[in-house]
Scaffold this active site. Structure first.
Site, short mmCIF file in Angstrom:
data_model
loop_
_atom_site.label_atom_id
_atom_site.label_comp_id
_atom_site.label_asym_id
_atom_site.label_seq_id
_atom_site.Cartn_x
_atom_site.Cartn_y
_atom_site.Cartn_z
CG ASN A 1 -42.31 82.61 100.13
OD1 ASN A 1 -42.00 82.82 101.31
ND2 ASN A 1 -41.74 81.65 99.42
CB CYS B 1 -34.01 78.85 104.70
SG CYS B 1 -35.59 78.58 105.48
CB VAL C 1 -33.56 78.19 92.50
CG1 VAL C 1 -33.86 79.55 93.13
CG2 VAL C 1 -34.48 77.95 91.32
N1 EPU Z 1 -29.66 86.17 94.48
C1 EPU Z 1 -28.47 86.85 94.36
N2 EPU Z 1 -28.43 88.17 94.72
C2 EPU Z 1 -29.52 88.81 95.23
C3 EPU Z 1 -30.75 88.10 95.34
C4 EPU Z 1 -30.79 86.77 94.97
O1 EPU Z 1 -27.47 86.27 93.91
O2 EPU Z 1 -29.41 90.01 95.55
C5 EPU Z 1 -29.72 84.74 94.11
C6 EPU Z 1 -29.94 83.84 95.34
O3 EPU Z 1 -28.74 83.60 96.02
C7 EPU Z 1 -30.57 82.61 94.73
C8 EPU Z 1 -31.37 83.18 93.55
O4 EPU Z 1 -30.86 84.50 93.29
O5 EPU Z 1 -29.58 81.76 94.23
C9 EPU Z 1 -32.87 83.28 93.80
O6 EPU Z 1 -33.11 83.99 95.01
P1 EPU Z 1 -34.43 84.87 95.20
O7 EPU Z 1 -34.01 86.28 95.40
O8 EPU Z 1 -35.37 84.58 94.09
O9 EPU Z 1 -34.99 84.30 96.56
P2 EPU Z 1 -35.60 85.11 97.77
O10 EPU Z 1 -36.41 86.24 97.31
O11 EPU Z 1 -34.53 85.34 98.79
C10 EPU Z 1 -37.88 83.83 97.83
C11 EPU Z 1 -38.59 82.98 98.82
C12 EPU Z 1 -37.91 81.62 98.92
C13 EPU Z 1 -37.95 80.98 97.54
C14 EPU Z 1 -37.27 81.89 96.52
C15 EPU Z 1 -37.34 81.36 95.10
C16 EPU Z 1 -39.45 84.57 100.38
C17 EPU Z 1 -39.40 85.15 101.74
N3 EPU Z 1 -38.56 83.63 100.12
O12 EPU Z 1 -36.56 83.98 98.35
O13 EPU Z 1 -38.69 80.85 99.81
O14 EPU Z 1 -37.28 79.75 97.59
O15 EPU Z 1 -37.89 83.20 96.54
O16 EPU Z 1 -38.65 81.22 94.69
O17 EPU Z 1 -40.28 84.93 99.56
C18 EPU Z 1 -39.10 79.33 101.51
O18 EPU Z 1 -40.27 79.69 101.43
O19 EPU Z 1 -38.70 78.38 102.25
C19 EPU Z 1 -38.09 80.05 100.74
C20 EPU Z 1 -36.78 79.89 100.91
#
Ligand code: EPU
Length: 450
Positions: A29, A126, A342
């Site tokens: 990540n 995912c 989350v």
């Molecule tokens: N969310 C929104 N709108 C947005 C962005 C996010 O509603 O525009 C919501 C999501 O739906 C979720 C929450 O905010 O309910 C948190 O999402 P976040 O944006 O923090 O997640 P992400 O950036 O898409 C990264 C990691 C994930 C990890 C999360 C939380 C990467 C590529 N992915 O995802 O990792 O679970 O942060 O720490 O960095 C994994 O490694 O398997 C994985 C899923």
């Protein structure tokens, strides 16, 4: 990959305690995002400690499609990225990456600064909830970008230089925080981001950007302040170790009553996990050797204990630690409660664990902690786990990365044979996991048992 092909199936004969040593490299990540940051620079960037995982290959393909040269260094875990000839990619080259990962959305800021235009394919990643990108698009608009939604993806334009702005995220999203960082560093003037995520991978991305010449400060109360600069150079950086993979191996040691040393792992980024691990009944020992740190995880021998857990943004219990911990908790004495705050749908994988003999009941209510965003929205986001239960082998299909590795842990802890389909998903984030499992004494074989 077609989930039915032989190379996408792993046969696992459970029952052996895993024991030995595995190495973790840079965090999944962080690494792809540091690679995107290279696009912002006018010099060559060098990234060390890069794992061989499919997310890295996807970002390599997208960088190359935009004219960035990406080569391996003398050491195979070093990437050298030269953005001297950045150019517009063909839409077809970008579309080829549709549905593969969520990282492409982070190309927006760098491409808008370099080319005034970004075309982003439909995203993948995912399936653990809706995973919208509304925070990302609202942030880009606040910088002055124009977003056009097209059937094949998103076209984002910067009619003039992007301007610094004030943004308050509705939730401390990791991706949206990174979007703002990667955009604000070259925007004109100051950007203030409130309610930002502060995960260790974000702090490491800030370190990368600072090496490139950016001015970014992290304040109390989730505020990040960025003073835009006119030009950035390249960076040389060693990616922080993968604390999520480390926790997966720790849970594998606990669930199989084994003993695993994770070389490359660092204590500082994992304190919340380590506390939970110890409270369940796992033991660990930290080796701070600066050249090659490691953490050894093992089952303490006595009974393991049920626990109430709640996932949260950092410094809370990371959501990606939840699935392997749930598998470990199926072996603990008593009733455990897990409240996932989350992602709204990150407990669906427990259905397969129940087929293996676990007793896990899902609830729509917020159990065992504070009320969260999902409490009133009809999502099954709390689990009650009764343990200990004897697990037996089963036919399993992997739904997402972390649940996928957790199925492997369950299959290894179970008696009998499991057939696990869709293992290519695990390659997104776990380097050579089949080789590592074999080295730890696991009885696994590619393909279905004859
Ligand atoms: N969310 C929104 N709108 C947005 C962005 C996010 O509603 O525009 C919501 C999501 O739906 C979720 C929450 O905010 O309910 C948190 O999402 P976040 O944006 O923090 O997640 P992400 O950036 O898409 C990264 C990691 C994930 C990890 C999360 C939380 C990467 C590529 N992915 O995802 O990792 O679970 O942060 O720490 O960095 C994994 O490694 O398997 C994985 C899923």
């Amino acid at each position: 990959m077609d989930p039915s092909t032989a190379s996408d199936v792993l046969t696992v004969n459970g029952g052996a305690a895993l024991s030995g040593e595995v190495r973790v490299r840079g965090a999944k990540n962080l690494v792809p995002k540091a690679m995107v940051a290279a696009l912002l620079g006018h010099g060559t960037s060098v990234l060390h400690n890069v794992p061989d995982i499919s997310d890295v290959r996807i970002v390599t393909g997208l960088l190359e499609a935009h004219g960035v040269s990406v080569t391996r260094g003398d050491s195979t875990d070093t990437l050298i990225m030269d953005p001297a000839s950045v150019e517009r990619a063909s839409d077809a080259a970008v579309e080829a990456h549709a549905g593969t990962s969520r990282i492409p959305v982070l190309f927006c800021g760098p491409l808008l600064h370099r080319l005034g235009r970004a075309f982003i394919p439909d995203l993948g990643g995912c399936k653990i909830g809706d995973r919208p990108i509304d925070f990302h698009l609202d942030a880009l608009r606040a910088f002055g970008a124009v977003v056009e939604k097209r059937p094949e993806g998103l076209l984002i334009l910067a009619p003039e230089r992007l301007r610094g702005t004030h943004i308050r995220l509705p939730y401390p999203s990791v991706g949206a925080t990174e979007q703002v960082l990667l955009t604000a560093v070259l925007a004109e003037g100051v950007t203030e981001l409130s309610n930002a995520a502060t995960e260790p991978e974000i702090v490491d991305l800030i370190a990368v950007l600072q090496k490139m010449g950016a001015i970014v400060s992290v304040h109390n109360d989730r505020v990040i302040r960025i003073i835009g600069v006119d030009r950035l150079g390249g960076f040389t950086h060693r990616a922080l170790p993968d604390r999520l993979e480390t926790a997966s191996w720790a849970c594998a040691a606990l669930a199989t009553a084994g003993d695993i040393r994770v070389v490359g792992a660092r204590q500082g980024d994992m304190m919340t996990f380590l506390n939970v691990f110890r409270r369940i009944g796992g033991d660990f020992e930290v080796d701070d050797n600066p050249g090659d740190p490691s953490i050894r995880f093992w089952h303490s021998g006595g009974p393991t204990h049920a626990l109430a857990l709640e996932t949260d943004v950092h410094p809370g219990l990371q959501t990606d630690w939840q699935q392997p911990l749930v598998v470990a908790l199926t072996q603990a004495q008593g009733l455990s409660i897990v409240h996932e705050t989350v992602y709204e749908q990150r407990l669906g994988f427990t259905e397969a664990l129940n087929r293996m003999g676990a007793q896990i009941q899902l609830y729509r209510e917020c159990l065992g902690g504070s009320a969260c965003r999902f409490g009133q929205r009809n999502f099954q986001h709390s689990a009650v786990i009764s343990g200990p239960t004897k697990l037996h082998g089963a036919e399993l299909t992997i739904p997402d990365l972390r649940a996928g590795f957790s199925y492997l842990i369950a299959a290894l802890a179970a008696q009998g044979t499991s057939t696990v389909h869709g293992i290519s998903l695990i390659h997104r984030g776990y380097e050579d996991f089949e080789g590592k499992l074999s080295a730890l004494g696991a009885d696994v074989e590619l393909g279905a048992a004859r």
